[in-house]
Scaffold this motif. Structure first.
Motif, mmCIF file in Angstrom:
data_model
loop_
_atom_site.group_PDB
_atom_site.id
_atom_site.type_symbol
_atom_site.label_atom_id
_atom_site.label_comp_id
_atom_site.label_asym_id
_atom_site.label_seq_id
_atom_site.Cartn_x
_atom_site.Cartn_y
_atom_site.Cartn_z
ATOM 1 N N SER A 125 21.043 24.950 133.386
ATOM 2 C CA SER A 125 21.421 26.402 133.365
ATOM 3 C C SER A 125 20.083 27.104 133.045
ATOM 4 O O SER A 125 19.289 27.017 133.874
ATOM 5 C CB SER A 125 22.295 26.487 132.311
ATOM 6 N N TYR A 126 20.187 27.949 132.083
ATOM 7 C CA TYR A 126 18.830 28.782 131.752
ATOM 8 C C TYR A 126 17.658 27.840 131.719
ATOM 9 O O TYR A 126 16.713 28.137 132.220
ATOM 10 C CB TYR A 126 19.041 29.701 130.543
ATOM 11 N N ASN A 167 16.248 27.115 134.849
ATOM 12 C CA ASN A 167 15.385 28.077 135.527
ATOM 13 C C ASN A 167 13.658 27.855 135.073
ATOM 14 O O ASN A 167 12.869 27.652 135.620
ATOM 15 C CB ASN A 167 15.512 29.298 135.019
ATOM 16 N N PRO A 192 20.417 29.225 137.370
ATOM 17 C CA PRO A 192 20.551 30.700 138.102
ATOM 18 C C PRO A 192 19.145 31.317 138.286
ATOM 19 O O PRO A 192 18.712 32.287 137.612
ATOM 20 C CB PRO A 192 21.538 31.258 137.477
ATOM 21 N N ALA A 205 17.622 36.478 139.126
ATOM 22 C CA ALA A 205 18.338 37.112 138.213
ATOM 23 C C ALA A 205 18.991 38.441 138.922
ATOM 24 O O ALA A 205 18.695 38.934 139.721
ATOM 25 C CB ALA A 205 16.919 37.757 137.118
ATOM 26 N N PHE A 253 26.382 40.522 137.482
ATOM 27 C CA PHE A 253 26.823 39.234 138.383
ATOM 28 C C PHE A 253 28.290 39.417 138.574
ATOM 29 O O PHE A 253 29.095 38.743 137.897
ATOM 30 C CB PHE A 253 26.389 38.054 137.485
ATOM 31 N N TYR A 287 30.527 35.985 139.786
ATOM 32 C CA TYR A 287 30.775 34.824 138.723
ATOM 33 C C TYR A 287 32.427 34.790 138.586
ATOM 34 O O TYR A 287 32.716 33.650 139.007
ATOM 35 C CB TYR A 287 30.258 35.455 137.192
ATOM 36 N N MET A 320 18.980 38.441 127.954
ATOM 37 C CA MET A 320 19.793 39.139 128.762
ATOM 38 C C MET A 320 19.429 40.662 128.914
ATOM 39 O O MET A 320 19.339 41.169 130.216
ATOM 40 C CB MET A 320 21.296 38.852 128.801
ATOM 41 N N LEU A 370 16.881 39.027 131.856
ATOM 42 C CA LEU A 370 17.558 38.138 132.868
ATOM 43 C C LEU A 370 18.845 38.880 133.536
ATOM 44 O O LEU A 370 19.276 38.628 134.456
ATOM 45 C CB LEU A 370 17.811 36.899 131.984
ATOM 46 N N LEU A 407 22.256 38.918 134.178
ATOM 47 C CA LEU A 407 23.378 37.971 134.131
ATOM 48 C C LEU A 407 24.468 38.473 133.773
ATOM 49 O O LEU A 407 25.409 37.563 133.371
ATOM 50 C CB LEU A 407 22.977 36.509 133.821
ATOM 51 N N TRP A 464 28.203 29.735 138.574
ATOM 52 C CA TRP A 464 26.727 29.846 138.716
ATOM 53 C C TRP A 464 26.011 29.362 139.843
ATOM 54 O O TRP A 464 24.855 30.154 140.011
ATOM 55 C CB TRP A 464 26.131 29.492 137.282
ATOM 56 N N LEU A 475 23.869 32.042 142.086
ATOM 57 C CA LEU A 475 22.405 32.442 141.930
ATOM 58 C C LEU A 475 21.423 31.392 141.979
ATOM 59 O O LEU A 475 20.106 31.680 141.454
ATOM 60 C CB LEU A 475 22.227 33.158 140.402
#
Length: 404
Positions: free
Chosen positions: A89-90, A93, A115, A118, A122, A125, A275, A279, A281, A350, A353
């Motif tokens: 996930s994050y 990245n 994802p 950025a 989003f 989703y 966020m 980011l 999202l 996700w 992305l």
């Protein structure tokens, strides 16, 4: 293993797929907690002034410094002892971006459900959630959402919804605070999002279980209307806890900068900051004709949250500029990177992305039709789909190439 937006554990280093790879290659397995989460809070509190040190760049530099520390204190020869970083996930990245920024430090990375592109809003989703749940299930959700909004038109209906969904505080007639309403919808729709995102991981309901409840039409304890069935699903998802939807109360908690505040201990204040500051999202239902209600979760709600929690400087323009900067720095869908494996599952919203096709001969993409968020990072189970087993074997082969 690079941990992400939560307190670190030892799962991935001891029981997850990385632990098996470590055993296969005779490697030391380490899990590194992310700054400002869990026990790794370097400041007295989490004021906005201190949170400016919570950035992707700093997290990547922490990893570099930790590897230097480990090389020194474990007496590792940096020329012969090779490092691989993992993330999901994050933190997936972070794994990809670390290899991009520090290719001289690590031999390769595995970025699961990452994802990397950025976006401020989003919208995709909930589109992905709908696709994973299927047409029949989604149609029942659409009708349930319609019925809920019909009820909200009268004081009696608001009272009925408050009771049906076990709201911690009842809705105030037809004068419902719009921010609290959006906050309520985020929580009530979460059962569908989590079902698609994790598809039956331990402690969550999967797609089949959620849709079995929503599509049951027999007049029994399940409920005779889509709205009743949604309420039953919500009660099961929340494990009987009341739904705390009051916007001002949630903002009050998120503004608390103490290390011991509930939102800080859960990592929510920190993650919302990331966020808002880098980011984006933000998961919205903003697409026209969304089965979850086009105005149920608008982008404006999240933008208002950023301002109300962290200050008026976190304007829409600020957030969009920050998102653009993140993509400019790390490449969005096309990071300039070698020796990375990107893994994704089609059930996971996700994946839209992430990197779904090979970027070059050493940066490969593995796409699985029957799995969801970060499934390849978990411990192998006897009932794993074959393509998940095959994906783990493919990752192992790539690791062998990286370590040559």
């Amino acid at each position: 293993m690079l941990d992400g937006e939560a307190e670190g554990t030892d799962y991935f280093a001891t029981a997850g797929a990385m632990a098996r790879y470590a055993q296969r290659f005779g490697a030391l397995a380490i899990e590194l907690e992310h700054r400002f989460y869990g026990q790794s809070v370097p400041t007295e509190d989490l004021s906005v002034d201190n949170l400016r040190y919570l950035t992707v760049e700093q997290a990547l530099k922490d990893t570099d410094e930790f590897i230097k520390f480990a090389n020194k204190h474990l007496s590792l020869d940096s020329s012969s002892s090779k490092w691989i970083v993992f993330g999901g996930s994050y933190s997936g990245n972070l794994a990809a971006w670390f290899r991009e920024r520090y290719p001289h430090v690590v031999a390769g990375s595995v970025a699961s459900s990452a994802p990397v592109n950025a976006v401020y809003e989003f919208q995709g989703y909930f589109t992905g959630v709908s696709q994973s749940l299927g047409t029949e299930c989604t149609n029942q959700i659409r009708e349930a959402v319609r019925q809920l909004y019909d009820q909200l038109k009268t004081p009696e209906g608001c009272q009925a919804i408050s009771k049906l969904f076990n709201l911690c505080t009842p809705l105030n007639g037809t004068a419902v605070d719009i921010d609290s309403l959006h906050n309520m919808m985020i929580q009530l729709l979460a059962a569908f999002g989590v079902a698609a995102q994790y598809d039956g991981r331990p402690y969550t309901m999967g797609v089949s279980e959620v849709c079995a409840i929503m599509t049951t039409t027999t007049n029994d304890t399940t409920g005779s209307t889509p709205l009743d069935r949604w309420a039953k699903l919500s009660a099961k998802y929340s494990k009987g806890q009341c739904v705390a939807h009051d916007y001002n109360e949630s903002i009050k908690d998120l503004k608390n900068t103490s290390k011991t505040s509930p939102s800080v201990k859960a990592g929510v204040r920190q993650w919302y900051y990331q966020m808002c500051a880098e980011l984006g999202l933000f998961m919205t239902t903003g697409l026209e004709d969304s089965p979850f209600g086009q105005n149920s979760i608008p982008l404006e709600f999240f933008t208002k949250q950023c301002v109300d929690i962290y200050g008026k400087q976190f304007s829409p323009e600020f957030i969009q500029t920050a998102v653009n900067r993140t993509n400019r720095l790390y490449g969005g869908f096309k990071p300039d990177v070698t020796n990375v494996v990107f893994t994704n599952g089609a059930v996971d919203p996700w994946h839209a992305l992430s990197v779904l096709t090979d970027l070059n001969p050493t940066t490969r993409a593995i796409y699985m039709n029957s799995t969801s968020h970060g499934a390849d990072m978990l411990q192998s189970l006897p009932n794993d789909p074959q393509e998940l087993t095959d994906a783990r074997l493919a990752i192992e082969k790539q690791l062998q190439l990286f370590l040559q």
